[in-house]
Design a protein around this motif. Sequence first.
Motif, mmCIF file in Angstrom:
data_model
loop_
_atom_site.group_PDB
_atom_site.id
_atom_site.type_symbol
_atom_site.label_atom_id
_atom_site.label_comp_id
_atom_site.label_asym_id
_atom_site.label_seq_id
_atom_site.Cartn_x
_atom_site.Cartn_y
_atom_site.Cartn_z
ATOM 1 N N VAL A 242 12.634 -11.345 -5.644
ATOM 2 C CA VAL A 242 11.205 -10.598 -5.485
ATOM 3 C C VAL A 242 11.541 -9.759 -4.254
ATOM 4 O O VAL A 242 11.907 -10.277 -3.238
ATOM 5 C CB VAL A 242 10.066 -11.667 -5.278
ATOM 6 N N GLY A 243 11.338 -8.304 -4.370
ATOM 7 C CA GLY A 243 11.073 -7.619 -3.214
ATOM 8 C C GLY A 243 10.185 -7.457 -2.455
ATOM 9 O O GLY A 243 9.200 -8.217 -3.093
ATOM 10 N N PRO A 244 10.094 -6.871 -1.436
ATOM 11 C CA PRO A 244 8.762 -6.832 -0.784
ATOM 12 C C PRO A 244 7.526 -6.179 -1.359
ATOM 13 O O PRO A 244 6.539 -6.930 -1.040
ATOM 14 C CB PRO A 244 9.142 -5.985 0.588
ATOM 15 N N GLU A 245 7.646 -5.211 -1.918
ATOM 16 C CA GLU A 245 6.547 -4.680 -2.569
ATOM 17 C C GLU A 245 6.191 -5.569 -3.733
ATOM 18 O O GLU A 245 4.800 -5.785 -3.902
ATOM 19 C CB GLU A 245 7.075 -3.278 -3.312
ATOM 20 N N THR A 246 6.898 -6.281 -4.550
ATOM 21 C CA THR A 246 6.363 -7.243 -5.728
ATOM 22 C C THR A 246 5.845 -8.217 -4.865
ATOM 23 O O THR A 246 4.813 -8.947 -5.257
ATOM 24 C CB THR A 246 7.604 -7.477 -6.423
#
Length: 563
Positions: A242-246
């Motif tokens: 999970v990246g920051p935007e997600t």
Amino acid sequence: MAADDGAALTIREVLAPDTIFANGNILTVDDRFSVANAVAVRDGRFMAVGTTKDVLPLAGPRTNIVDLEGRTVLPGLIDTHAHVERAGLEKCTVRLNDVRSVREALGRIAEYAATLRKGEWIRGGQWHPVAQLAEGRFLTRKELDSVCPDNPVSLPIGHFTLVNSHALALAGITKNTLDPAGGTIHRDELTGEPSGILEEAAEDLVQSLLPGWSDQQRDEQLLSAMRLFNKFGLTSAISAAVGPETFRAHQRVRMSGRASLRISAMFAPTGSLNPDVTIDEWEAFFSKIGVASDFGDSWLSLSGVKLQIDGGMTLRTAAMRDGYPGDPLYKGTIVIEPTRFNALVTIANRYGWRVGVHAVGDAAIDRVLDAYQLADGERSIKGRRFVIIHGSLMRRDQMERAKRLDVRVDAQTTFLWDKAGAVAGFLGKATADRAFPMRTMIDVMGLDAVGQGTDYPINSLNPFVNMYVMVTRRDKDGILYGASERITREEAIRLYTSAASRYSFSEKQIGSIETGKYADMIVISDNIMRIPDDLIKDIQVLRTIVEGQIVHEGTDHSRLGDA
């Protein structure tokens, strides 16, 4: 005071359950794998678990009584490795996971291109051309050019992305472009021109150009994804990278009260599993972020940080101790330099972050265990549940070492369902037979140190297909792979419930049907403990309940006499 005048409630009414589910075959998956007949739910938790005779008298005048009619109930299932957000992309991508030939794939892409304006990106959903196409190969750049010359194409596979000439041009990739660290731009052997196949870090050269989704789009995609997970009886998931935007989207969905799937995220701070930052920048991030692993609540938390060490066994890139058949000098792909990898792990551990690493081949697993042992020398990882993600070709000596380090493995036996043939083709039948050695893992490491997921969308999300493969070791064509690694039905269920809950330190809250735990459970079409092995994969989810609320209702297609 009586409640019939509407003025007040009696103590019995105040303490009564909201709902009672009665007359069922409830597999509690507690320590004894007890079977109950009824459960009472109040304020989203199990208030009582026992016989229908004992639980029904707890009902008040406002209690909803649900007759299970003998149906089998399991705790809510937990997928310990899935790319959750990708389940919501179906309307935004070309669907290729069901095509069976190059011609059919190209036709599907051409149809999708016709719905777009010139210059708009064609994005692909996850698929596996080597395993699913009759030709057993990737699409070529020229083939993609032939059906969509006016639209850039990005078709992810998992460790590889296929692109057309338009996409290569937008990314500025030519025959003179150097391979990025940890990645490969595949090239035509004769001309040296890019072939349209980008591997590992090279994928980012194109994927970084894709237009971002709006906040509203991301939120709706997550909600759609959660509904799909619920359809398969999943009430919790470890979201794999999970990246920051997600993660921000997950937080918005959680705060809005619309979430129907519990998420514990393996965080990718830069959005990449091989972070494109210096070691100093990596340490600065963790020293300043102010939170560590397991921060969050029962709906959304951070399980750890995710990294990657090698490729995949279904794509001939798993890092192996021994050379590949027919090519003994080739031992797969290590995507990150070992000293840098060790530093990334040590720094994350230094600041209280658990680490989970994608490691498929046995040589890759050696490197991960080396890094974990090095980190343990600075700050103990015992009791922290560091993770080997996949562990597909793990050997017994590595399991013993992992046990000494108190490291867990979260595997995905469902790879064998439709990709065992690809593994055998690349690595030989004997290696395919020992892939995902669940019997040995459980015997050596203990069942609570192991979990099961799907790596969706690379594989089917259906947990009952996965359980079928674990129990039978047969693929979709009935071919047997490694009979000695079969496990029992109870063990397969535990790997999706009580053992899986330990990944996110949630075993006191979910993973079994016991008094005080969250009322996460599913009603299924058949008695999983009694039906023939071949029918396990066909089990349907009739109802999914999260925290006492119904989030999915299906159609009853059960077989008479099996309930």
